[in-house]
Design a protein around this motif. Structure first.
Motif, PDB file in Angstrom:
ATOM      1  N   HIS A  82       0.836  -1.203   0.000  1.00 54.12           N
ATOM      2  CA  HIS A  82       0.000   0.000   0.000  1.00 54.12           C
ATOM      3  C   HIS A  82       0.873   1.257   0.000  1.00 54.12           C
ATOM      4  CE1 HIS A  82      -3.038   2.933   0.922  1.00 54.12           C
ATOM      5  NE2 HIS A  82      -2.464   3.191   2.078  1.00 54.12           N
ATOM      6  N   THR A  86       0.814   4.389  -2.680  1.00 54.27           N
ATOM      7  CA  THR A  86       0.580   5.803  -2.371  1.00 54.27           C
ATOM      8  C   THR A  86       1.634   6.691  -3.038  1.00 54.27           C
ATOM      9  OG1 THR A  86       1.814   5.798  -0.274  1.00 54.27           O
ATOM     10  CG2 THR A  86      -0.548   5.282  -0.166  1.00 54.27           C
ATOM     11  N   GLU A 126      -7.530   1.138   3.755  1.00 54.65           N
ATOM     12  CA  GLU A 126      -6.651   2.120   3.127  1.00 54.65           C
ATOM     13  C   GLU A 126      -6.370   1.745   1.670  1.00 54.65           C
ATOM     14  OE1 GLU A 126      -6.236   0.777   6.088  1.00 54.65           O
ATOM     15  OE2 GLU A 126      -5.823   2.351   7.548  1.00 54.65           O
ATOM     16  N   THR A 129      -9.495   2.298  -0.401  1.00 53.29           N
ATOM     17  CA  THR A 129      -9.675   3.731  -0.642  1.00 53.29           C
ATOM     18  C   THR A 129      -8.771   4.223  -1.775  1.00 53.29           C
ATOM     19  OG1 THR A 129     -10.316   4.108   1.654  1.00 53.29           O
ATOM     20  CG2 THR A 129      -9.524   6.027   0.413  1.00 53.29           C
ATOM     21  N   TYR A 130      -7.504   3.863  -1.705  1.00 51.71           N
ATOM     22  CA  TYR A 130      -6.581   4.320  -2.745  1.00 51.71           C
ATOM     23  C   TYR A 130      -6.854   3.644  -4.089  1.00 51.71           C
ATOM     24  CZ  TYR A 130      -3.594   7.530  -0.235  1.00 51.71           C
ATOM     25  OH  TYR A 130      -3.123   8.626   0.425  1.00 51.71           O
TER      26      TYR A 130
END
Length: 174
Positions: A82, A86, A126, A129-130
């Protein structure tokens, strides 16, 4: 002196690297990260710290390289993948010098990293979401309206999953 006390402890090299970096001695700092990796080559924390140096210097390729090497060192932890995603998202979102193909490439690499994270934990909010955000970005790079619609529908599905989970958490039902 700090390294001499325990030359097998990577944290000592990292501390020295930070001192070098703070005084603008970037080559010396990088050398300390190399020594820390020699002492503990499979330590994701060392690679993440090295990625931080490269990121602060604005060296995206070296940053990504270090993060991509760190992620699989924790094979059951989705956070490393993750984290890489990002960085790809940020590069695609904020670097206006990128060509459309470069932007699309970073988006696709970010999506691949989130897919790896989600393969380890399908409920990792997370990453969901991304992935939603990256799919929306990908839709902006597509010329085919049907492909755009499919990407946005998938993004909406993921967004709704996150929102439902948040509601369940808020009401104590999840």
């Amino acid at each position: 002196e700090i390294v001499a006390l325990d030359p097998t402890e990577p944290a000592n090299y990292l501390a020295l690297a930070k001192l070098y970096e703070d005084t603008g001695r970037y080559d010396d700092a990088e050398a300390q990260y190399t020594k820390a990796k020699e002492v503990k080559p499979n330590d994701p924390g060392v690679l993440a710290a090295e990625a931080g140096l490269y990121n602060r210097q604005g060296d995206f390729p070296k940053t990504i390289d270090a993060l991509e090497k760190a992620a699989p060192l924790e094979p059951n932890n989705p956070e490393g993948y993750h984290r890489v995603a990002t960085f790809y998202w940020e590069k695609a979102n904020k670097d206006y010098r990128l060509s459309l193909n470069e932007k699309r490439d970073y988006i696709m690499k970010g999506l691949a990293m989130e897919d790896k994270a989600l393969s380890l934990n399908p409920d990792y909010m997370e990453a969901i979401t991304y992935k939603n955000i990256l799919l929306r970005m990908q839709a902006t790079t597509e010329k085919d309206p049907a492909k755009q619609k499919d990407l946005l529908n998938e993004a909406d599905r993921l967004r709704n999953k996150v929102m439902d989970a948040a509601k369940r958490k808020q009401t104590g039902k999840g």
